[in-house]
Scaffold this active site. Structure first.
Site, PDB file in Angstrom:
ATOM      1  N   ALA A  10       0.642  -1.439   0.072  1.00  0.00           N
ATOM      2  CA  ALA A  10       0.232   0.290  -0.002  1.00  0.00           C
ATOM      3  C   ALA A  10       1.150   1.078  -0.972  1.00  0.00           C
ATOM      4  O   ALA A  10       0.330   2.328   0.257  1.00  0.00           O
ATOM      5  CB  ALA A  10      -0.756   0.145   1.563  1.00  0.00           C
ATOM      6  N   ARG A  12       2.747   2.347  -2.471  1.00  0.00           N
ATOM      7  CA  ARG A  12       2.457   3.232  -3.365  1.00  0.00           C
ATOM      8  C   ARG A  12       1.820   2.764  -4.671  1.00  0.00           C
ATOM      9  O   ARG A  12       1.106   1.180  -4.381  1.00  0.00           O
ATOM     10  CB  ARG A  12       4.451   2.685  -4.844  1.00  0.00           C
ATOM     11  CG  ARG A  12       5.002   3.409  -3.789  1.00  0.00           C
ATOM     12  CD  ARG A  12       7.022   2.931  -4.544  1.00  0.00           C
ATOM     13  NE  ARG A  12       7.039   1.765  -4.514  1.00  0.00           N
ATOM     14  CZ  ARG A  12       7.353   1.105  -5.734  1.00  0.00           C
ATOM     15  NH1 ARG A  12       7.126   1.288  -6.693  1.00  0.00           N
ATOM     16  NH2 ARG A  12       7.641   0.085  -4.994  1.00  0.00           N
ATOM     17  N   ASN A  87      -2.292  -7.245  -3.205  1.00  0.00           N
ATOM     18  CA  ASN A  87      -1.908  -6.269  -4.667  1.00  0.00           C
ATOM     19  C   ASN A  87      -0.349  -6.468  -4.235  1.00  0.00           C
ATOM     20  O   ASN A  87      -0.115  -5.779  -5.873  1.00  0.00           O
ATOM     21  CB  ASN A  87      -2.669  -4.333  -4.063  1.00  0.00           C
ATOM     22  CG  ASN A  87      -2.073  -3.783  -5.208  1.00  0.00           C
ATOM     23  OD1 ASN A  87      -2.149  -3.891  -5.459  1.00  0.00           O
ATOM     24  ND2 ASN A  87      -0.838  -3.366  -3.997  1.00  0.00           N
ATOM     25  N   SER A 139      -3.171  -9.488 -13.042  1.00  0.00           N
ATOM     26  CA  SER A 139      -3.251  -8.807 -14.750  1.00  0.00           C
ATOM     27  C   SER A 139      -3.625  -8.864 -15.856  1.00  0.00           C
ATOM     28  O   SER A 139      -3.731 -10.383 -16.118  1.00  0.00           O
ATOM     29  CB  SER A 139      -1.723  -9.064 -14.314  1.00  0.00           C
ATOM     30  OG  SER A 139      -1.171  -8.296 -15.904  1.00  0.00           O
ATOM     31  N   TYR A 152       6.256 -13.279 -15.321  1.00  0.00           N
ATOM     32  CA  TYR A 152       5.671 -12.356 -14.919  1.00  0.00           C
ATOM     33  C   TYR A 152       3.919 -12.874 -15.292  1.00  0.00           C
ATOM     34  O   TYR A 152       3.048 -13.237 -13.906  1.00  0.00           O
ATOM     35  CB  TYR A 152       5.404 -10.524 -14.916  1.00  0.00           C
ATOM     36  CG  TYR A 152       4.482  -9.700 -14.503  1.00  0.00           C
ATOM     37  CD1 TYR A 152       4.786  -8.990 -13.444  1.00  0.00           C
ATOM     38  CD2 TYR A 152       3.250  -9.399 -15.415  1.00  0.00           C
ATOM     39  CE1 TYR A 152       4.039  -8.315 -12.730  1.00  0.00           C
ATOM     40  CE2 TYR A 152       1.797  -8.991 -14.899  1.00  0.00           C
ATOM     41  CZ  TYR A 152       2.468  -7.849 -13.873  1.00  0.00           C
ATOM     42  OH  TYR A 152       1.275  -7.380 -13.201  1.00  0.00           O
ATOM     43  N   SER A 153       4.236 -13.375 -16.196  1.00  0.00           N
ATOM     44  CA  SER A 153       2.556 -13.633 -16.789  1.00  0.00           C
ATOM     45  C   SER A 153       2.139 -15.359 -16.139  1.00  0.00           C
ATOM     46  O   SER A 153       1.114 -15.155 -15.948  1.00  0.00           O
ATOM     47  CB  SER A 153       2.573 -13.979 -18.274  1.00  0.00           C
ATOM     48  OG  SER A 153       3.221 -12.822 -18.600  1.00  0.00           O
ATOM     49  N   LYS A 156       0.578 -14.242 -12.304  1.00  0.00           N
ATOM     50  CA  LYS A 156      -0.743 -14.336 -12.428  1.00  0.00           C
ATOM     51  C   LYS A 156      -1.762 -14.751 -12.970  1.00  0.00           C
ATOM     52  O   LYS A 156      -2.717 -14.641 -12.559  1.00  0.00           O
ATOM     53  CB  LYS A 156      -0.514 -12.212 -13.416  1.00  0.00           C
ATOM     54  CG  LYS A 156       0.409 -11.325 -12.703  1.00  0.00           C
ATOM     55  CD  LYS A 156      -0.187 -10.787 -11.606  1.00  0.00           C
ATOM     56  CE  LYS A 156       1.019  -9.674 -11.022  1.00  0.00           C
ATOM     57  NZ  LYS A 156       0.274  -9.418  -9.517  1.00  0.00           N
ATOM     58  N   ILE A 185      -1.841   0.170 -15.903  1.00  0.00           N
ATOM     59  CA  ILE A 185      -2.500   0.885 -14.447  1.00  0.00           C
ATOM     60  C   ILE A 185      -0.925   2.230 -14.649  1.00  0.00           C
ATOM     61  O   ILE A 185      -0.260   1.635 -14.295  1.00  0.00           O
ATOM     62  CB  ILE A 185      -2.843   0.911 -13.955  1.00  0.00           C
ATOM     63  CG1 ILE A 185      -4.055   0.121 -13.921  1.00  0.00           C
ATOM     64  CG2 ILE A 185      -3.396   1.837 -12.139  1.00  0.00           C
ATOM     65  CD1 ILE A 185      -5.170  -0.005 -14.418  1.00  0.00           C
ATOM     66  N   GLN A 232     -14.277 -15.274  -9.896  1.00  0.00           N
ATOM     67  CA  GLN A 232     -14.366 -14.221 -11.323  1.00  0.00           C
ATOM     68  C   GLN A 232     -13.079 -13.489 -11.477  1.00  0.00           C
ATOM     69  O   GLN A 232     -12.143 -13.025 -10.277  1.00  0.00           O
ATOM     70  CB  GLN A 232     -15.238 -13.027 -11.551  1.00  0.00           C
ATOM     71  CG  GLN A 232     -16.780 -13.721 -10.734  1.00  0.00           C
ATOM     72  CD  GLN A 232     -16.967 -15.120 -12.119  1.00  0.00           C
ATOM     73  OE1 GLN A 232     -17.109 -14.869 -13.276  1.00  0.00           O
ATOM     74  NE2 GLN A 232     -17.119 -16.406 -11.222  1.00  0.00           N
TER      75      GLN A 232
END
Ligand code: NAP
Length: 241
Positions: A10, A12, A87, A139, A152-153, A156, A185, A232
């Site tokens: 939290a 940044r 997050n 992501s 990374y993929s 996620k 983002i 979901q």
């Protein structure tokens, strides 16, 4: 109604916006950070100037012990966890052949193991309360794959699989588990992109713009109040995919 909410990462970007806006709405926020102490203290001060309190807790959530400490701290102080927002995350842009074992391990530990540790520690309390909500930030790349971001993929996509499986297992305990899968983002995570690269991305997005952290936060607010959505993967990407 006021809820007890843990937000990892939290200090940044997206996590900071989530913590800030939910605190403004009157929720009790335990805002986790790891390295950016100055930034989280800045957020705490900014909110306190407006008479809003926020609790901060340093923990490297990629380790079991520190994730456990964050959960223990919350339960000892507030008695329960209503909402867990996973997050915290890192990214790295590297050709597949250049990814080292250390790169791979760090990515999986930070992005995926953290979600396993935090969810497992927190859900014991939620199962006991027969109530809870876990929201994971995954992501777009976990869904469609990204060149030069294989690790990374994978991390996620793993989060999304955990979300769907855990939703089934924890549903009978009245715990909802969902992922939000953002597109691009505007945060420090994308600072390596040039203006030209950003423009090229915008050209591919039907809404012709990059998202902001608040776009993710609004979905979180809705998911917190909702009572019938679970398992979901919610895409927020301007229609990109
Ligand atoms: P960011 O601006 O780089 O912020 C990352 C946050 O994660 C920081 O607060 C950082 O805390 C925290 N963090 C990293 N490792 C941690 C650890 N081991 N323990 C605790 N906290 C840790 O990134 P962002 O763009 O806000 O991304 C937030 C999440 O959204 C990530 O999971 C990311 O993968 C996902 N996402 C972002 C985008 C995007 O375009 N920005 C798109 C899709 C998904 P410290 O600085 O205190 O260490």
């Amino acid at each position: 109604m006021n809820k007890i909410i843990i937000v990892t990462g939290a200090s940044r970007g997206i996590g900071r916006e989530i913590a800030k806006e939910l605190a403004k709405k009157g929720h009790t926020i335990i805002a986790n950070y790891n390295k950016s102490e100055e930034k989280i203290l800045e957020l705490k001060k900014e909110l306190e100037e407006n008479k809003i309190n926020i609790d901060i807790f340093k923990a490297d959530v990629s380790t079991r012990r520190e994730a456990q400490k964050l959960v223990e701290y919350t339960i000892n102080k507030y008695g329960k966890i209503d909402i867990l927002i996973n997050n915290a995350g890192i990214s790295q842009f590297k050709e597949f052949t250049q990814i080292t074992d250390e790169d791979w391990e760090k990515m999986i530990k930070t992005n995926l193991n953290s979600v396993f540790y935090m969810s497992q520690e927190a859900c014991k309390n939620m199962i006991h309360n027969k109530k809870g909500c876990i929201i994971n930030i995954s992501s777009i790349w976990g869904i469609i794959g990204a060149s030069c971001e294989v690790h990374y993929s994978v991390s996620k996509a793993g989060i999304d699989a955990m979300t769907k499986s855990l939703a089934k297992e924890l549903g009978p305990s009245n715990i909802r588990v969902n992922s939000i899968a953002p597109g691009i983002i505007n945060t420090e995570m994308n600072k390596r992109l040039s203006q030209e690269e950003i423009q090229n991305i915008k050209n591919e997005i039907p809404l012709e713009k990059i998202g902001n952290s608040i776009d993710i936060e609004r979905c979180i607010e809705w998911l917190i109040e909702d009572e019938y959505t679970t398992g979901q993967i919610i895409s927020i990407n301007g229609g990109w995919a």
